[in-house]
Enzyme design. Structure first.
Site, PDB file in Angstrom:
ATOM      1  N   PHE A  10      30.688  10.448  21.272  1.00  0.00           N
ATOM      2  CA  PHE A  10      31.039  10.745  19.930  1.00  0.00           C
ATOM      3  C   PHE A  10      31.749  12.404  19.812  1.00  0.00           C
ATOM      4  O   PHE A  10      32.697  12.589  19.413  1.00  0.00           O
ATOM      5  CB  PHE A  10      29.651  10.582  19.270  1.00  0.00           C
ATOM      6  CG  PHE A  10      29.841  11.023  17.769  1.00  0.00           C
ATOM      7  CD1 PHE A  10      30.929  11.293  16.947  1.00  0.00           C
ATOM      8  CD2 PHE A  10      28.537  11.397  17.230  1.00  0.00           C
ATOM      9  CE1 PHE A  10      30.680  11.439  15.773  1.00  0.00           C
ATOM     10  CE2 PHE A  10      28.414  11.863  15.742  1.00  0.00           C
ATOM     11  CZ  PHE A  10      29.634  11.999  15.197  1.00  0.00           C
ATOM     12  N   LYS A  38      34.729   2.295  24.354  1.00  0.00           N
ATOM     13  CA  LYS A  38      34.837   3.797  24.094  1.00  0.00           C
ATOM     14  C   LYS A  38      36.216   4.362  24.387  1.00  0.00           C
ATOM     15  O   LYS A  38      36.554   5.482  23.937  1.00  0.00           O
ATOM     16  CB  LYS A  38      33.942   4.498  24.814  1.00  0.00           C
ATOM     17  CG  LYS A  38      32.421   4.113  24.443  1.00  0.00           C
ATOM     18  CD  LYS A  38      31.471   5.189  25.142  1.00  0.00           C
ATOM     19  CE  LYS A  38      31.329   5.068  26.700  1.00  0.00           C
ATOM     20  NZ  LYS A  38      30.234   5.895  27.086  1.00  0.00           N
ATOM     21  N   ALA A  78      24.652  12.146  27.976  1.00  0.00           N
ATOM     22  CA  ALA A  78      23.022  11.946  27.860  1.00  0.00           C
ATOM     23  C   ALA A  78      22.845  10.480  27.439  1.00  0.00           C
ATOM     24  O   ALA A  78      23.742   9.748  27.162  1.00  0.00           O
ATOM     25  CB  ALA A  78      22.491  12.996  26.909  1.00  0.00           C
ATOM     26  N   CYS A  79      21.626  10.205  27.883  1.00  0.00           N
ATOM     27  CA  CYS A  79      21.000   8.847  27.329  1.00  0.00           C
ATOM     28  C   CYS A  79      20.586   9.500  25.977  1.00  0.00           C
ATOM     29  O   CYS A  79      19.515   9.867  25.732  1.00  0.00           O
ATOM     30  CB  CYS A  79      19.955   8.328  28.025  1.00  0.00           C
ATOM     31  SG  CYS A  79      19.087   6.850  27.354  1.00  0.00           S
ATOM     32  N   SER A 117      18.924  18.951  21.408  1.00  0.00           N
ATOM     33  CA  SER A 117      18.736  18.050  20.019  1.00  0.00           C
ATOM     34  C   SER A 117      17.883  18.518  19.066  1.00  0.00           C
ATOM     35  O   SER A 117      16.752  19.097  19.661  1.00  0.00           O
ATOM     36  CB  SER A 117      18.430  16.572  20.552  1.00  0.00           C
ATOM     37  OG  SER A 117      18.029  15.751  19.698  1.00  0.00           O
ATOM     38  N   TYR A 140      13.290  10.518  24.650  1.00  0.00           N
ATOM     39  CA  TYR A 140      14.646  11.195  24.617  1.00  0.00           C
ATOM     40  C   TYR A 140      14.332  12.805  24.044  1.00  0.00           C
ATOM     41  O   TYR A 140      14.781  13.559  24.646  1.00  0.00           O
ATOM     42  CB  TYR A 140      15.460  10.750  23.646  1.00  0.00           C
ATOM     43  CG  TYR A 140      16.636  11.517  23.260  1.00  0.00           C
ATOM     44  CD1 TYR A 140      17.788  11.759  24.030  1.00  0.00           C
ATOM     45  CD2 TYR A 140      16.867  12.058  21.946  1.00  0.00           C
ATOM     46  CE1 TYR A 140      18.580  12.491  23.599  1.00  0.00           C
ATOM     47  CE2 TYR A 140      17.764  12.741  21.424  1.00  0.00           C
ATOM     48  CZ  TYR A 140      18.835  13.088  22.315  1.00  0.00           C
ATOM     49  OH  TYR A 140      19.918  13.878  21.924  1.00  0.00           O
ATOM     50  N   LYS A 144      15.084  16.389  26.149  1.00  0.00           N
ATOM     51  CA  LYS A 144      15.776  17.552  25.795  1.00  0.00           C
ATOM     52  C   LYS A 144      14.711  18.729  25.717  1.00  0.00           C
ATOM     53  O   LYS A 144      15.356  19.765  26.098  1.00  0.00           O
ATOM     54  CB  LYS A 144      16.291  17.005  24.439  1.00  0.00           C
ATOM     55  CG  LYS A 144      17.367  16.209  24.492  1.00  0.00           C
ATOM     56  CD  LYS A 144      18.721  16.469  25.046  1.00  0.00           C
ATOM     57  CE  LYS A 144      19.795  15.727  25.209  1.00  0.00           C
ATOM     58  NZ  LYS A 144      20.941  16.289  25.698  1.00  0.00           N
ATOM     59  N   ASN A 169      21.549  16.139  12.550  1.00  0.00           N
ATOM     60  CA  ASN A 169      21.898  14.839  12.238  1.00  0.00           C
ATOM     61  C   ASN A 169      23.581  14.701  12.067  1.00  0.00           C
ATOM     62  O   ASN A 169      23.823  14.973  10.822  1.00  0.00           O
ATOM     63  CB  ASN A 169      21.102  14.146  11.062  1.00  0.00           C
ATOM     64  CG  ASN A 169      19.769  14.007  11.264  1.00  0.00           C
ATOM     65  OD1 ASN A 169      19.132  14.674  11.228  1.00  0.00           O
ATOM     66  ND2 ASN A 169      19.570  12.818  11.670  1.00  0.00           N
ATOM     67  N   LYS A 178      28.326   3.749  19.003  1.00  0.00           N
ATOM     68  CA  LYS A 178      26.926   4.048  19.197  1.00  0.00           C
ATOM     69  C   LYS A 178      25.950   2.920  18.743  1.00  0.00           C
ATOM     70  O   LYS A 178      24.762   3.131  18.937  1.00  0.00           O
ATOM     71  CB  LYS A 178      26.449   5.351  18.643  1.00  0.00           C
ATOM     72  CG  LYS A 178      27.394   6.641  19.140  1.00  0.00           C
ATOM     73  CD  LYS A 178      27.095   7.821  18.626  1.00  0.00           C
ATOM     74  CE  LYS A 178      25.644   8.068  18.557  1.00  0.00           C
ATOM     75  NZ  LYS A 178      25.187   9.632  18.024  1.00  0.00           N
ATOM     76  N   GLY A 203       9.823   4.475   0.914  1.00  0.00           N
ATOM     77  CA  GLY A 203       9.056   5.771   1.160  1.00  0.00           C
ATOM     78  C   GLY A 203       8.421   5.830   2.347  1.00  0.00           C
ATOM     79  O   GLY A 203       7.742   4.773   2.843  1.00  0.00           O
ATOM     80  N   TYR A 278       9.327   8.701  13.430  1.00  0.00           N
ATOM     81  CA  TYR A 278      10.447   9.029  12.547  1.00  0.00           C
ATOM     82  C   TYR A 278      10.561  10.466  11.917  1.00  0.00           C
ATOM     83  O   TYR A 278       9.313  10.965  11.495  1.00  0.00           O
ATOM     84  CB  TYR A 278      10.374   7.970  11.573  1.00  0.00           C
ATOM     85  CG  TYR A 278      11.631   7.871  10.832  1.00  0.00           C
ATOM     86  CD1 TYR A 278      12.850   7.203  11.195  1.00  0.00           C
ATOM     87  CD2 TYR A 278      11.466   8.408   9.164  1.00  0.00           C
ATOM     88  CE1 TYR A 278      13.835   7.215  10.273  1.00  0.00           C
ATOM     89  CE2 TYR A 278      12.635   8.475   8.531  1.00  0.00           C
ATOM     90  CZ  TYR A 278      13.831   7.805   8.793  1.00  0.00           C
ATOM     91  OH  TYR A 278      14.965   7.659   8.254  1.00  0.00           O
TER      92      TYR A 278
END
Length: 313
Positions: A10, A38, A78-79, A117, A140, A144, A169, A178, A203, A278
């Site tokens: 990306f 890709k 990266a993964c 990240s 992940y 990082k 983001n 992705k 919510g 999250y």
């Protein structure tokens, strides 16, 4: 010559397009090509070579210097799956591999700009480039954060440029490969075209339906930051790369529907497997980036999503 790991991906492929637009074609792509789709990200670019990531690592370990012609190493590979729980796999790809490239770049005096990240901040509410605010909530993010710590401890005075960029983001062109890790704007667009409806989570963490907020940044704005550092090799450090302003998922959904002139927004139950894992809120503090001298502007969700939908067609 510029080497870009993750060059099929990306952000990597968007860097290559931007470099080509500036007349730079002396580029080597390093990546893992198991996902052949890709190719579409780079089918229209000019480069000088492609190397498999393992082949490249072998050359790095041998000390091969590409005839001394490497001007920068942009490590974007990266993964990137935040849902990947194979810690051994993630650490090998994101930590061990990165260490090898860091030492290689330092030994050969090559500017080293790598992808960190915003996930390192976890569920925190302060997004400043300081270890006290880092609270990874998945493997992940931990990989990082650990590499950023490693850089802080091992960078030496007088070493060539080392820059870690904590992407928030990111959304925009060339992310289709992705899958589930593509941006919410991409997924909402696909839902709208197939069903006439877009779905957001109900919510969570005290936020009303769709009111979870993220710092959404267009990939071309990210690339502008990367190329600015490439043009300022005297600048080193770890920097947030976001707009500095959070916006809600509802705003993203409305921007997607506005781009197509129709649509209905519906809310779905919050997934059990994401509870506690999250980020309901992110907002980059870009003070250090501004103090470094970067004065570029960033698209809002409204303008960025409009541009992206137009690009997708």
């Amino acid at each position: 010559m510029i080497i870009i790991t993750g060059g099929l991906g990306f952000i990597g492929s968007n860097i290559i397009h931007a470099l080509n637009a500036r007349g730079v074609t002396d580029i080597i792509i390093v990546d893992e090509f198991t996902d052949g789709t890709k190719f579409a990200n780079v089918s229209d670019v000019q480069i000088v070579d492609y190397l498999d990531k393992d082949e490249f690592l072998a050359l790095v370990k041998q000390g091969y210097n590409f005839n001394g012609k490497v001007n920068a190493l942009l490590h974007q590979g990266a993964c990137s799956a935040t849902t990947e729980w194979n810690g051994k796999l993630v650490m090998k790809k994101n930590f061990t591999y990165s260490k090898e490239l860091f030492y290689y770049a330092g030994h050969h005096k090559i500017p080293f700009i790598y992808a960190s990240s915003a996930s390192v901040y976890g569920n925190g509410t302060t997004f400043i480039e300081d270890p006290q605010f880092e609270r990874p909530i998945n493997v992940y993010a931990y990989s990082k954060a650990l590499f950023d710590h490693y850089i802080r401890r091992h960078i030496v005075t007088g070493q060539s440029q080392v820059v870690g960029l904590r992407y928030f983001n990111v959304y925009g062109p060339r992310e289709q490969h992705k899958g589930e890790m593509a941006s919410v704007a991409f997924h909402l667009r696909n839902q709208l075209l197939s069903e006439g409806v877009v779905h957001l989570f109900e919510g969570s963490d005290g936020y009303s339906p769709g009111e979870q907020r993220r710092d959404f940044i267009h990939v071309e704005d990210v690339v502008d930051v990367i190329l600015w550092f490439l043009e300022h090799p005297e600048k080193s450090g770890i920097f947030n790369v976001g707009t500095g302003k959070s916006q809600s998922f509802n705003e993203v959904a409305r921007a997607v529907m506005k781009a197509f002139g129709h649509g209905e927004l519906q809310y779905i139950p919050f997934p059990e497997h994401l509870k506690g894992r999250y980020q309901s809120f992110t907002e980059a503090d870009i003070t250090l980036l501004r103090e470094a001298g970067y004065d570029g502007t960033f698209r809002s969700v409204e303008s960025g999503v409009h541009d992206y939908m137009k690009w997708l067609g």
